[in-house]
Motif scaffolding. Structure first.
Motif, PDB file in Angstrom:
ATOM      1  N   ASN A  30       7.025   9.799   7.997  1.00 12.45           N
ATOM      2  CA  ASN A  30       7.416   8.411   7.730  1.00 12.45           C
ATOM      3  C   ASN A  30       8.188   8.289   6.423  1.00 12.45           C
ATOM      4  O   ASN A  30       8.939   7.353   6.227  1.00 12.45           O
ATOM      5  CB  ASN A  30       6.181   7.515   7.646  1.00 12.45           C
ATOM      6  CG  ASN A  30       5.629   7.197   9.020  1.00 12.45           C
ATOM      7  OD1 ASN A  30       6.371   7.128   9.986  1.00 12.45           O
ATOM      8  ND2 ASN A  30       4.328   7.014   9.090  1.00 12.45           N
ATOM      9  N   ARG A  31       7.947   9.234   5.518  1.00  7.92           N
ATOM     10  CA  ARG A  31       8.619   9.173   4.228  1.00  7.92           C
ATOM     11  C   ARG A  31       9.839  10.083   4.174  1.00  7.92           C
ATOM     12  O   ARG A  31      10.390  10.337   3.103  1.00  7.92           O
ATOM     13  CB  ARG A  31       7.624   9.543   3.111  1.00  7.92           C
ATOM     14  CG  ARG A  31       6.625   8.436   2.868  1.00  7.92           C
ATOM     15  CD  ARG A  31       5.509   8.863   1.952  1.00  7.92           C
ATOM     16  NE  ARG A  31       4.640   7.734   1.626  1.00  7.92           N
ATOM     17  CZ  ARG A  31       3.711   7.241   2.438  1.00  7.92           C
ATOM     18  NH1 ARG A  31       3.528   7.772   3.631  1.00  7.92           N
ATOM     19  NH2 ARG A  31       2.963   6.217   2.071  1.00  7.92           N
ATOM     20  N   ARG A  86      -4.898  13.140   6.333  1.00 13.06           N
ATOM     21  CA  ARG A  86      -3.701  12.310   6.269  1.00 13.06           C
ATOM     22  C   ARG A  86      -3.517  11.718   4.881  1.00 13.06           C
ATOM     23  O   ARG A  86      -2.411  11.451   4.434  1.00 13.06           O
ATOM     24  CB  ARG A  86      -3.778  11.171   7.291  1.00 13.06           C
ATOM     25  CG  ARG A  86      -3.286  11.539   8.662  1.00 13.06           C
ATOM     26  CD  ARG A  86      -2.716  10.329   9.381  1.00 13.06           C
ATOM     27  NE  ARG A  86      -3.510   9.142   9.158  1.00 13.06           N
ATOM     28  CZ  ARG A  86      -4.520   8.753   9.933  1.00 13.06           C
ATOM     29  NH1 ARG A  86      -4.831   9.450  10.982  1.00 13.06           N
ATOM     30  NH2 ARG A  86      -5.191   7.664   9.660  1.00 13.06           N
ATOM     31  N   PHE A 128       2.232  12.778  10.025  1.00 14.68           N
ATOM     32  CA  PHE A 128       2.732  11.403  10.156  1.00 14.68           C
ATOM     33  C   PHE A 128       3.131  10.743   8.828  1.00 14.68           C
ATOM     34  O   PHE A 128       4.258  10.244   8.708  1.00 14.68           O
ATOM     35  CB  PHE A 128       1.673  10.575  10.901  1.00 14.68           C
ATOM     36  CG  PHE A 128       2.127   9.226  11.359  1.00 14.68           C
ATOM     37  CD1 PHE A 128       3.179   9.094  12.260  1.00 14.68           C
ATOM     38  CD2 PHE A 128       1.487   8.076  10.921  1.00 14.68           C
ATOM     39  CE1 PHE A 128       3.582   7.847  12.692  1.00 14.68           C
ATOM     40  CE2 PHE A 128       1.892   6.822  11.343  1.00 14.68           C
ATOM     41  CZ  PHE A 128       2.936   6.708  12.233  1.00 14.68           C
ATOM     42  N   PRO A 129       2.251  10.748   7.812  1.00 11.75           N
ATOM     43  CA  PRO A 129       2.638  10.082   6.557  1.00 11.75           C
ATOM     44  C   PRO A 129       3.852  10.735   5.908  1.00 11.75           C
ATOM     45  O   PRO A 129       4.656  10.051   5.282  1.00 11.75           O
ATOM     46  CB  PRO A 129       1.406  10.255   5.664  1.00 11.75           C
ATOM     47  CG  PRO A 129       0.296  10.604   6.573  1.00 11.75           C
ATOM     48  CD  PRO A 129       0.892  11.302   7.746  1.00 11.75           C
ATOM     49  N   PRO A 181       0.798  -1.238   0.000  1.00  8.68           N
ATOM     50  CA  PRO A 181       0.000   0.000   0.000  1.00  8.68           C
ATOM     51  C   PRO A 181       0.827   1.282   0.000  1.00  8.68           C
ATOM     52  O   PRO A 181       0.475   2.241  -0.693  1.00  8.68           O
ATOM     53  CB  PRO A 181      -0.809  -0.095   1.281  1.00  8.68           C
ATOM     54  CG  PRO A 181      -0.813  -1.524   1.643  1.00  8.68           C
ATOM     55  CD  PRO A 181       0.403  -2.146   1.070  1.00  8.68           C
ATOM     56  N   ASP A 182       1.917   1.315   0.782  1.00  8.34           N
ATOM     57  CA  ASP A 182       2.636   2.586   0.921  1.00  8.34           C
ATOM     58  C   ASP A 182       3.369   2.971  -0.364  1.00  8.34           C
ATOM     59  O   ASP A 182       3.744   4.133  -0.532  1.00  8.34           O
ATOM     60  CB  ASP A 182       3.605   2.541   2.112  1.00  8.34           C
ATOM     61  CG  ASP A 182       4.595   1.404   2.002  1.00  8.34           C
ATOM     62  OD1 ASP A 182       4.147   0.281   1.696  1.00  8.34           O
ATOM     63  OD2 ASP A 182       5.791   1.629   2.210  1.00  8.34           O
ATOM     64  N   ILE A 196      -1.648   5.755  -2.342  1.00  7.47           N
ATOM     65  CA  ILE A 196      -3.090   5.869  -2.229  1.00  7.47           C
ATOM     66  C   ILE A 196      -3.424   6.320  -0.816  1.00  7.47           C
ATOM     67  O   ILE A 196      -2.563   6.333   0.067  1.00  7.47           O
ATOM     68  CB  ILE A 196      -3.783   4.511  -2.488  1.00  7.47           C
ATOM     69  CG1 ILE A 196      -3.080   3.404  -1.690  1.00  7.47           C
ATOM     70  CG2 ILE A 196      -3.749   4.140  -3.942  1.00  7.47           C
ATOM     71  CD1 ILE A 196      -3.885   2.893  -0.611  1.00  7.47           C
ATOM     72  N   ALA A 197      -4.645   6.749  -0.620  1.00  3.05           N
ATOM     73  CA  ALA A 197      -5.078   7.117   0.714  1.00  3.05           C
ATOM     74  C   ALA A 197      -6.415   6.451   0.950  1.00  3.05           C
ATOM     75  O   ALA A 197      -7.178   6.231   0.014  1.00  3.05           O
ATOM     76  CB  ALA A 197      -5.221   8.625   0.833  1.00  3.05           C
ATOM     77  N   MET A 214      -1.243  11.509  19.447  1.00  5.96           N
ATOM     78  CA  MET A 214      -0.634  12.645  18.744  1.00  5.96           C
ATOM     79  C   MET A 214      -1.634  13.793  18.623  1.00  5.96           C
ATOM     80  O   MET A 214      -2.838  13.587  18.681  1.00  5.96           O
ATOM     81  CB  MET A 214      -0.253  12.222  17.328  1.00  5.96           C
ATOM     82  CG  MET A 214       0.787  11.166  17.236  1.00  5.96           C
ATOM     83  SD  MET A 214       1.237  11.063  15.486  1.00  5.96           S
ATOM     84  CE  MET A 214       1.574   9.346  15.334  1.00  5.96           C
ATOM     85  N   ARG A 226      -0.119  13.962   1.341  1.00  8.53           N
ATOM     86  CA  ARG A 226       0.939  13.586   0.422  1.00  8.53           C
ATOM     87  C   ARG A 226       0.647  14.171  -0.946  1.00  8.53           C
ATOM     88  O   ARG A 226      -0.485  14.135  -1.418  1.00  8.53           O
ATOM     89  CB  ARG A 226       1.043  12.060   0.341  1.00  8.53           C
ATOM     90  CG  ARG A 226       1.803  11.496   1.508  1.00  8.53           C
ATOM     91  CD  ARG A 226       1.257  10.177   1.962  1.00  8.53           C
ATOM     92  NE  ARG A 226       0.991   9.285   0.853  1.00  8.53           N
ATOM     93  CZ  ARG A 226       0.116   8.280   0.920  1.00  8.53           C
ATOM     94  NH1 ARG A 226      -0.567   8.086   2.017  1.00  8.53           N
ATOM     95  NH2 ARG A 226      -0.067   7.499  -0.108  1.00  8.53           N
ATOM     96  N   VAL A 283      -7.426   7.466  13.963  1.00  8.06           N
ATOM     97  CA  VAL A 283      -6.480   8.545  14.237  1.00  8.06           C
ATOM     98  C   VAL A 283      -5.479   8.016  15.242  1.00  8.06           C
ATOM     99  O   VAL A 283      -5.749   7.056  15.953  1.00  8.06           O
ATOM    100  CB  VAL A 283      -7.165   9.804  14.827  1.00  8.06           C
ATOM    101  CG1 VAL A 283      -8.116  10.417  13.836  1.00  8.06           C
ATOM    102  CG2 VAL A 283      -7.877   9.486  16.121  1.00  8.06           C
ATOM    103  N   TYR A 284      -4.304   8.623  15.259  1.00  6.10           N
ATOM    104  CA  TYR A 284      -3.309   8.234  16.250  1.00  6.10           C
ATOM    105  C   TYR A 284      -3.582   9.056  17.500  1.00  6.10           C
ATOM    106  O   TYR A 284      -3.262  10.245  17.572  1.00  6.10           O
ATOM    107  CB  TYR A 284      -1.905   8.449  15.674  1.00  6.10           C
ATOM    108  CG  TYR A 284      -1.731   7.706  14.366  1.00  6.10           C
ATOM    109  CD1 TYR A 284      -1.660   6.315  14.358  1.00  6.10           C
ATOM    110  CD2 TYR A 284      -1.689   8.369  13.154  1.00  6.10           C
ATOM    111  CE1 TYR A 284      -1.546   5.614  13.172  1.00  6.10           C
ATOM    112  CE2 TYR A 284      -1.575   7.673  11.953  1.00  6.10           C
ATOM    113  CZ  TYR A 284      -1.497   6.293  11.974  1.00  6.10           C
ATOM    114  OH  TYR A 284      -1.392   5.595  10.799  1.00  6.10           O
TER     115      TYR A 284
END
Lengths: 287, 361
Positions: free
Chosen positions: B108-109, B152, B104-105, B78-79, B83-84, B96, B156, B92-93
């Motif tokens: 992570n990248r 989220r 976050f996304p 997926p990553d 896609i979202a 945070m 991106r 949700v986290y």
């Protein structure tokens, strides 16, 4: 408007009041009674005030057993909590192995405490026990009945064996309650294993972990049966934890006053630590 | 952004599917145009979520390929598909803040913090989250949390498609409308392909340019909301969309004319039927049935007032039929005759429309 007052409702709380009275209040008050008086037998009592409390709080012996108790509890918490979480993380979440793992995990919890002590005592005996023979066989000079470090090692190993399962089961319950969507979202967001643990699993396990830590703190702080069967507090006084010391004073020396005072101090320490810990965890929750 | 192609796609949750029913998705060949707003509509258990998870890469199809802009992504996680996805229950986290959730996304990248900040603020503005950026995500209401999920996804810059899996399930009714318009508005502003899964026809019809209707693991019709309403390709679409759903009753066709209980009725495609066809059905929406001097004889059995129109239940020898009558119009007390609007009446063979056999079969 007149309110109807019906006093009969009190009848319904009588059973629980009686139960709590016999179960908790009366025994506790007996202890309070002993802690402020001096007795020489014949059921004659003299007022002693806070004498026993001062004596206990100033005694080297109490300090030593308290210190041993703190070291013991801190050590087993430091091992059992991370280990329990780690094991829970590796357990399967679906499939035929789930019940197998759960039963295996629950087994140590089902064994009577004195049996655990007896088992480990025999298991660790240097001449005939499997563990003792093995350790000596591979070159360690291991004898838990003579060397304090070995006694501590065995005691901690036994507790970890006995109680890590509890942390595992509670953490596992927290883990399986996380909906799949969280993991899917994390995958899409490109989160790695550590980020998933840190931001999804750990927060979701927080409540159960709070309970696990509280239970393990209280139980380990009060540990008696397993330890007394395994080492009897020895060699010397090296593994005399608080409860073992308390029993020695109360039933060995029959010093009822100091023993009662010590019981109350002991009780208050547990209550205070639990309360502070719980409040801190819950306050965090609300923010 | 990308065009999504599903090529000969099939999926089964069983290791060795044999019977037709073993397949959760039977056979799909679909193209989703870049920048479109699509809705996947169907009853629970029809394979919508399975299809969504295949597109997002959470599930690998047992057969067939998924292509983004012609590039095979079937085996990509997926990553890496850019896609979202917004889930049914808000994800949700909790620990945070809203800001960190949106970041976050990107973090992570490994995106630089200055760019993260710029992008997060942009998206927060789009999704009305600016004021709550520093609040812990756990403290938001369900619709706020769904906005975070959406944010989220959009944060991106390389997102190909945003997918919604029944995102309004846990939203309060009065906020559903708001959030739905927000989605529509975002689609127009951001221009990213959106796929919206739902079993609610109103959500599907108001959100999408193109609605994909699914049933029992296959696509029964792809079309605009108007297509679905006026020319259902399958009786299922007729039943499922519209309230009340389409009337379907057995009929016979001979000489290019359709007959119900021996009475001739109008039908747009009656001439296309094979003369010896058996098991034919005729379908007409209640909106296109009216009382007339001449036509199918019926008995009026029930009238329910639905506000601006009345729903009339009438029975004929072969079953019952519903029609809509404008408020205030007179309704015959007992026996009456019905006429169908010929342009909106179709003959179906084995469930599928006769003549132009459209959709995926």
């Amino acid at each position: 408007m007149n309110k109807t007052v019906n006093q009969k409702a009190w009848l319904f709380v009588v059973p629980v009041v009686l139960l709590v009275a016999f179960n908790a209040i009366i025994p506790l008050m007996t202890v309070v009674n002993y802690s402020v008086q001096e007795t020489f037998g014949d059921n004659t009592f003299f007022w002693a005030g806070v004498l026993w409390f001062e004596q206990v709080l100033n005694s080297e012996r109490f300090h030593d057993s308290l210190m041993r108790q703190i070291i013991f509890t801190a050590t087993i918490l430091a091992i059992e909590v991370p280990l329990g979480v780690a094991i829970a993380l590796t357990m399967p979440r679906k499939g035929v192995w789930v019940p197998v793992c759960l039963v295996l995990m629950a087994l140590p919890l089902l064994i009577p405490w004195n049996v655990v002590g007896a088992m480990w005592n025999i298991f660790a005996l240097p001449e005939i026990g499997l563990l003792g023979r093995m350790l000596n066989g591979i070159g360690f000079d291991y004898n838990f009945t003579r060397q304090p470090e070995d006694a501590w090692f065995t005691l901690i190993l036994m507790d970890v064996w006995h109680w890590t399962s509890l942390v595992v089961l509670l953490s596992y319950a927290g883990l399986v309650s996380i909906p799949d969507a969280y993991y899917q979202a994390a995958k899409i967001d490109g989160a790695g294993g550590w980020a998933i643990f840190r931001h999804i699993q750990l927060p979701k396990m927080k409540r159960v972990l709070t309970i696990a830590i509280l239970l393990r703190f209280m139980d380990s702080f009060m540990i008696y049966t397993e330890a007394v069967v395994l080492t009897g507090g020895g060699p010397g006084n090296s593994t005399t934890l608080l409860s073992i010391d308390l029993v020695k004073i109360a039933l060995g020396q029959f010093d009822l006053g100091p023993a009662a005072a010590m019981s109350l101090i002991y009780f208050l320490i547990i209550l205070l630590v639990s309360w502070v810990f719980y409040t801190l965890m819950m306050r965090n929750e609300q923010q | 952004m990308a065009k999504i192609t599903l090529d000969d796609l099939r999926h089964s949750y069983m290791p060795n599917p044999t019977a037709e029913d073993d397949w959760a998705l039977k056979q799909l060949d679909v193209d989703w145009e870049d920048g479109g707003a699509y809705a996947l509509l169907g009853p629970s258990g029809c394979g919508k979520t399975t299809l969504l998870n295949i597109i997002s890469g959470l599930l690998r199809p047992s057969h067939g390929r998924v292509l983004f802009d012609g590039k095979d992504v079937t085996d990509l996680p997926p990553d890496q598909r850019h896609i979202a996805q917004v889930f049914q229950f808000p994800v949700v986290y909790d620990t945070m803040t809203v800001y960190d959730n949106l970041a976050f996304p990107l973090r992570n990248r490994g995106v630089a913090e200055a760019d993260v900040d710029k992008r997060v603020r942009e998206i927060a503005e789009l999704t009305d989250l600016t004021e709550t950026l520093n609040v812990r995500a756990a403290g938001l209401t369900a619709d706020g949390k769904q906005k975070i999920s959406l944010g989220r996804g959009l944060v991106r810059t390389d997102v190909n498609v945003v997918m919604f899996d029944e995102p309004l399930t846990v939203i309060d009714p009065h906020l559903k409308w708001q959030l739905r318009s927000k989605l529509k508005e975002l689609h127009q502003r951001v221009g990213v392909t959106m796929i919206y899964v739902t079993h609610d026809q109103i959500e599907a019809l108001t959100f999408a340019d193109q609605v994909v209707v699914m049933n029992l693991g296959e696509v029964v019709q792809i079309g605009t909301p108007v297509d679905l309403f006026e020319r259902p390709q399958h009786t299922f679409v007729g039943h499922f969309i519209g309230s009340p759903g389409m009337n379907v009753m057995p009929c016979e066709v001979s000489g290019g004319n359709a007959y119900v209980n021996g009475v001739r009725v109008e039908a747009a495609n009656a001439h296309a039927c094979a003369a010896d066809a058996k098991g034919l059905e005729i379908g007409v929406r209640p909106e296109f049935v009216s009382f007339a001097d001449d036509g199918l004889p019926v008995r009026v059995t029930k009238v329910s007032d639905a506000g601006r129109f009345q729903i009339v239940d009438a029975s004929h020898d072969g079953g019952s039929i519903k029609l809509l009558v404008a408020e205030g119009d007179e309704i015959p007390a007992d026996t009456a005759k019905l006429k169908f609007d010929s342009a909106h009446t179709q003959v179906y063979d084995g469930g599928w429309i006769v003549g132009a056999k459209g959709g995926a079969a």
